[in-house]
Design an enzyme around this catalytic site. Structure first.
Site, short mmCIF file in Angstrom:
data_model
loop_
_atom_site.label_atom_id
_atom_site.label_comp_id
_atom_site.label_asym_id
_atom_site.label_seq_id
_atom_site.Cartn_x
_atom_site.Cartn_y
_atom_site.Cartn_z
N LYS A 274 0.86 -1.20 0.00
CA LYS A 274 0.00 0.00 0.00
C LYS A 274 0.90 1.25 0.00
CE LYS A 274 -3.41 -2.97 2.03
NZ LYS A 274 -4.49 -3.24 2.96
N GLU B 188 -10.91 -10.80 -1.78
CA GLU B 188 -10.60 -10.09 -0.54
C GLU B 188 -11.89 -9.54 0.06
OE1 GLU B 188 -6.28 -8.68 -0.31
OE2 GLU B 188 -7.38 -7.12 -1.33
N SER C 118 -6.15 -10.14 6.27
CA SER C 118 -5.60 -10.55 7.57
C SER C 118 -4.90 -11.91 7.54
CB SER C 118 -6.70 -10.54 8.65
OG SER C 118 -7.21 -9.24 8.79
N HIS D 206 -8.05 -2.96 -6.30
CA HIS D 206 -7.99 -3.19 -4.85
C HIS D 206 -9.09 -2.37 -4.16
CE1 HIS D 206 -6.59 -2.98 -0.69
NE2 HIS D 206 -6.03 -4.15 -0.96
P1 PGA Z 1 -4.27 -7.20 5.05
O1 PGA Z 1 -4.50 -6.52 3.63
O2 PGA Z 1 -3.41 -8.42 4.84
O3 PGA Z 1 -3.56 -6.12 5.84
O4 PGA Z 1 -5.60 -7.54 5.61
C1 PGA Z 1 -4.75 -7.26 2.48
C2 PGA Z 1 -4.98 -6.30 1.34
O5 PGA Z 1 -5.55 -5.23 1.54
O6 PGA Z 1 -4.57 -6.58 0.20
#
Ligand code: PGA
Length: 259
Positions: free
Chosen positions: A13, A167, A217, A97
């Site tokens: 990110k 996701e 997560s 995303h």
């Molecule tokens: P996370 O994010 O592993 O911090 O939950 C996954 C993502 O947003 O691609």
């Protein structure tokens, strides 16, 4: 036996805050990935750090962008094209995303970006996922519409370069605080549903080339259960990928899962 290695993507990110830190993390991950046998790692940093994830001759670590625009060049201030990303050695791009969808990116825009990126020769990791779930099952209709619109116009010959990242937005870690991953059996059930839609869109033979991974997560503790029980082809990892020790533990844990 699967055709592909486990695919683990690090979605950094808008992190970390400096090139020095990014370089330190990249070096740590490269050292950790040295002995991987069944796993392919893709680091997706912010654009300015992308050239520093140098293509790895042993094919264990690749680089990817977090977004691209759908035109190759032109008067599009602030945008970056697939061709540019490819020209510095990147092989992957994340498209659609939930962070970008939250900023207003529609599934129509996602389909244009995905089509252009595939045409330019990138592997596309196309994200889909519902924001909430309840017992009414409305989320299934939401997912059907989101995936169908996001894949509009995608040509069948590119499907082996397409990866769907499922996701569920409610399972993604928040910046502060702990998100909770979906259970492996729910992941399995939902990805079967997604696979059914892919078969409806592209036909059974073509759809079988598309890989499906999970994000939300994922960490070193739950990754084996998610890949094994969820029967997914890999993981898209946010928060845990920013901690190099944790991320190395995660991909080493994944590497022992048979293909
Ligand atoms: P996370 O994010 O592993 O911090 O939950 C996954 C993502 O947003 O691609």
């Amino acid at each position: 036996m699967k055709l592909h290695k486990h695919l683990i993507l690090a979605n950094w990110k808008m992190n970390p805050g400096s090139l020095d830190e990014a370089k330190k993390n990249i070096n740590h991950l490269k050292r950790g990935a040295k002995d991987l046998k069944r796993t392919e790692i893709v680091i997706c940093p912010p654009f300015p750090f992308l050239p520093f994830v140098k293509p790895d001759p042993k094919k264990k670590i690749f680089s990817g962008a977090q977004d691209v625009f759908w035109q190759p060049t032109g008067t599009f201030t602030g945008e970056v094209s697939s061709e540019m990303v490819r020209s510095i050695g990147a092989k992957y791009v994340i498209i659609g995303h939930s962070d970008r969808r939250n900023l207003g990116e529609t599934s129509e825009v996602v389909s244009k970006k995905a089509g252009a990126a595939l045409l330019a020769g990138l592997n596309v990791v196309l994200c889909v996922g519902e924001s909430e779930r309840n017992n009414s099952g409305d989320y299934l209709e939401f997912l059907r519409k989101q995936i169908t619109t996001s894949l509009f116009g995608i040509r069948k010959k590119f499907l082996s370069e397409l990866i769907i990242a499922y996701e569920p937005v409610w399972a993604i870690s928040k910046s502060y605080g702990s998100g909770e991953a979906m259970t492996p059996s729910d992941i399995h059930e939902t990805t079967l549903f997604l696979r059914k839609i892919l078969v409806e869109i592209f036909g059974k033979d073509w759809a079988s080339a598309i890989r499906i991974i999970y994000g939300g997560s994922a960490n070193a503790e739950n990754c084996q259960a998610i890949i094994g029980g969820g029967e997914v082809d890999g993981l898209l990892v946010g928060r845990e990928s920013l901690n190099p020790e944790n991320f190395v533990n995660l991909f080493k844990a994944v590497d022992v899962i048979p293909l």
